[in-house]
Enzyme design. Structure first.
Site, PDB file in Angstrom:
ATOM      1  N   ASP A 116      -8.340   5.278  -5.275  1.00  0.00           N
ATOM      2  CA  ASP A 116      -7.456   6.174  -5.652  1.00  0.00           C
ATOM      3  C   ASP A 116      -8.001   7.752  -5.137  1.00  0.00           C
ATOM      4  O   ASP A 116      -7.050   8.530  -5.485  1.00  0.00           O
ATOM      5  CB  ASP A 116      -6.876   6.045  -6.887  1.00  0.00           C
ATOM      6  CG  ASP A 116      -7.854   6.089  -8.179  1.00  0.00           C
ATOM      7  OD1 ASP A 116      -7.527   5.620  -9.163  1.00  0.00           O
ATOM      8  OD2 ASP A 116      -8.868   6.659  -7.837  1.00  0.00           O
TER       9      ASP A 116
ATOM     10  N   ALA B 218     -10.842   5.458 -22.025  1.00  0.00           N
ATOM     11  CA  ALA B 218     -11.814   6.094 -21.139  1.00  0.00           C
ATOM     12  C   ALA B 218     -11.376   7.847 -21.382  1.00  0.00           C
ATOM     13  O   ALA B 218     -12.392   8.512 -21.450  1.00  0.00           O
ATOM     14  CB  ALA B 218     -11.854   5.679 -19.965  1.00  0.00           C
TER      15      ALA B 218
ATOM     16  N   GLU C 269     -11.262  -3.236 -24.271  1.00  0.00           N
ATOM     17  CA  GLU C 269     -11.575  -4.435 -24.981  1.00  0.00           C
ATOM     18  C   GLU C 269     -12.928  -4.995 -24.458  1.00  0.00           C
ATOM     19  O   GLU C 269     -13.360  -4.466 -23.273  1.00  0.00           O
ATOM     20  CB  GLU C 269     -10.453  -5.448 -24.751  1.00  0.00           C
ATOM     21  CG  GLU C 269     -10.184  -5.695 -23.279  1.00  0.00           C
ATOM     22  CD  GLU C 269      -8.902  -6.363 -22.672  1.00  0.00           C
ATOM     23  OE1 GLU C 269      -8.079  -6.452 -23.738  1.00  0.00           O
ATOM     24  OE2 GLU C 269      -8.879  -6.853 -21.765  1.00  0.00           O
TER      25      GLU C 269
ATOM     26  N   HIS D 152     -14.847   0.077  -2.495  1.00  0.00           N
ATOM     27  CA  HIS D 152     -13.831  -0.595  -1.897  1.00  0.00           C
ATOM     28  C   HIS D 152     -12.991   0.220  -1.063  1.00  0.00           C
ATOM     29  O   HIS D 152     -12.060  -0.328  -0.543  1.00  0.00           O
ATOM     30  CB  HIS D 152     -13.027  -1.276  -2.870  1.00  0.00           C
ATOM     31  CG  HIS D 152     -13.822  -2.399  -3.546  1.00  0.00           C
ATOM     32  ND1 HIS D 152     -13.630  -2.684  -4.954  1.00  0.00           N
ATOM     33  CD2 HIS D 152     -14.891  -3.101  -3.352  1.00  0.00           C
ATOM     34  CE1 HIS D 152     -14.487  -3.441  -5.403  1.00  0.00           C
ATOM     35  NE2 HIS D 152     -15.304  -3.669  -4.376  1.00  0.00           N
TER      36      HIS D 152
ATOM     37  N   CYS E  49      -4.569   4.610  20.626  1.00  0.00           N
ATOM     38  CA  CYS E  49      -4.476   3.274  21.409  1.00  0.00           C
ATOM     39  C   CYS E  49      -3.183   2.405  21.117  1.00  0.00           C
ATOM     40  O   CYS E  49      -2.776   1.456  21.367  1.00  0.00           O
ATOM     41  CB  CYS E  49      -5.682   2.471  21.370  1.00  0.00           C
ATOM     42  SG  CYS E  49      -5.722   1.504  19.706  1.00  0.00           S
TER      43      CYS E  49
ATOM     44  N   GLN F 234     -14.931   1.255  -7.864  1.00  0.00           N
ATOM     45  CA  GLN F 234     -14.403   0.313  -7.292  1.00  0.00           C
ATOM     46  C   GLN F 234     -12.757   0.830  -6.795  1.00  0.00           C
ATOM     47  O   GLN F 234     -12.235   0.066  -6.090  1.00  0.00           O
ATOM     48  CB  GLN F 234     -14.159  -1.025  -8.213  1.00  0.00           C
ATOM     49  CG  GLN F 234     -15.526  -1.268  -8.624  1.00  0.00           C
ATOM     50  CD  GLN F 234     -15.242  -2.401  -9.832  1.00  0.00           C
ATOM     51  OE1 GLN F 234     -14.775  -3.671  -9.507  1.00  0.00           O
ATOM     52  NE2 GLN F 234     -15.603  -2.045 -11.004  1.00  0.00           N
TER      53      GLN F 234
ATOM     54  N   TYR G 126       1.005  -1.211  -0.038  1.00  0.00           N
ATOM     55  CA  TYR G 126       0.052  -0.047   0.118  1.00  0.00           C
ATOM     56  C   TYR G 126       0.819   1.346   0.103  1.00  0.00           C
ATOM     57  O   TYR G 126       0.576   2.120  -0.526  1.00  0.00           O
ATOM     58  CB  TYR G 126      -1.025   0.022   1.247  1.00  0.00           C
ATOM     59  CG  TYR G 126      -2.098  -0.922   0.752  1.00  0.00           C
ATOM     60  CD1 TYR G 126      -2.132  -2.363   1.225  1.00  0.00           C
ATOM     61  CD2 TYR G 126      -3.058  -0.644  -0.111  1.00  0.00           C
ATOM     62  CE1 TYR G 126      -3.372  -3.267   0.769  1.00  0.00           C
ATOM     63  CE2 TYR G 126      -3.992  -1.513  -0.337  1.00  0.00           C
ATOM     64  CZ  TYR G 126      -4.293  -2.727   0.124  1.00  0.00           C
ATOM     65  OH  TYR G 126      -5.167  -3.762  -0.348  1.00  0.00           O
TER      66      TYR G 126
ATOM     67  N   GLY H  39     -13.945   1.044 -17.612  1.00  0.00           N
ATOM     68  CA  GLY H  39     -12.892   0.860 -17.197  1.00  0.00           C
ATOM     69  C   GLY H  39     -12.635  -0.378 -15.922  1.00  0.00           C
ATOM     70  O   GLY H  39     -12.043  -0.630 -15.108  1.00  0.00           O
TER      71      GLY H  39
END
Ligand code: BV8
Ligand code: ZN
Length: 250
Positions: free
Chosen positions: A109, A236, A220, A124, A155, A106, A72, A192
């Site tokens: 970003d 796109a 595609e 997500h 904590c 989804q 990440y 996409g």
């Protein structure tokens, strides 16, 4: 020069869009590709010898949280300088012109928000948010990179990315809003996405079965293409702006 068939398709999709009151858009990693973000299944999708499906899981995090955080941190470092591309910006413009417009993504970003989209359902999660595995506190943390094993300021619990991993359930409230929009929309754009990861992958078909006109925009064909009304093949960043009318032509 785009083929004539594509031009005709684009014109008819555009006029149908502007006749619609309720529109839903579902995006996947492909809409961010032209911003410079690798997709999951593209050739650059591999990270070292792992695939996202092997790292974006609670099991991988339990087994080796340092490695998952490296994954990440690598994506955060890559993403930080990137900007929305014309496709993101075009969707933000469409939202301002169409009465009821819901953007379901989804992607984690945050590029849709950066582009000016407002009504966004992040299925997500979001890579810039972190969640404490002990007390559950959620904060936005844009440090790049984060410490190797970031700890909660409250904590001292281990933080995790506030994203939905494979095998984890999506936020029920976000899902409720998504299906409410899918059930009532007149038109849907699916942009996409390879249509593999559930439940997002079935949302286009869900809208179709609820009576919507569904248009796919992808480099595609995908396993879902045959269920949709129109499949626009291309980038796109080129096709989505072509669907937007300038203010004076509204
Ligand atoms: C769930 C966040 C209920 C993290 C992501 C076995 C055990 C457990 C679960 C399952 C199982 N079998 C199936 C499942 C369900 C599983 C699933 O679907 N697995 C798949 C692999 C089969 N789903 C889940 O686990 C979901 N939760 O179901 O909860 C449950 C609970 C317990 C047990 C069972 C069920 C949670 C899934 C969410 C995972 N998190 N992301 C992170 O990002 O790190 S998924 C991640 O991958 C993305 O968010 C996205 O969803 C997916 C990638 O897909 P795309 O976005 O489509 O990207 P991709 O690279 O694949 O394709 C890019 C496309 O763009 C291509 O088509 C390409 O042609 C196109 N393109 C490229 N460039 C361009 C372009 N198009 C236009 N222009 C361009 N320039
Ligand atoms: Zn905590």
């Amino acid at each position: 020069m785009k083929d004539r068939d594509l031009e005709k398709k684009l014109d008819s999709v555009q006029s149908r869009l502007y006749e619609s009151q309720r529109v839903v858009v579902l995006t996947g990693a492909g809409i961010s590709a032209e911003s410079g973000m690798p997709t999951f299944r593209g050739k650059d999708g591999l990270w070292r010898r792992y695939r996202a499906e092997e790292l974006a899981t609670p099991e991988a995090f339990a087994r080796d949280s340092k490695l998952v955080w490296e994954f990440y941190n690598w994506r955060r470092t890559l993403l930080q300088p990137l900007r929305p591309n014309p496709a993101h910006l075009a969707l933000a413009q469409l939202e301002r012109q169409i009465p009821q417009f819901t953007l379901i993504t989804q992607n984690i970003d945050d590029l849709h928000r950066l582009a000016g989209s407002k009504n966004i359902l992040e299925l997500h999660g979001n890579i810039w948010r972190v969640r404490c595995t002990k007390c559950g506190k959620i904060t936005e943390d844009r440090r790049v990179p984060l410490p190797e094993l970031p700890l909660c300021s409250e904590c001292q619990g281990l933080l995790r990315p506030d994203v939905v991993w494979f095998g984890e359930s999506l936020d029920p409230e976000i899902l409720r809003k998504a299906y409410q929009a899918l059930d009532s929309c007149q038109m849907m754009l699916v942009i996409g996405t390879s249509g593999i990861v559930q439940p997002a992958a079935s949302m286009g078909l869900h809208a179709k079965q609820a009576g919507a006109y569904v248009v796919e925009i992808n480099l595609e064909p995908t396993p879902n293409s045959r269920f949709f009304d129109v499949s626009l093949l291309g980038k796109a960043g080129e096709l989505v702006p072509r669907l937007v009318k300038s203010a004076e032509n509204l």
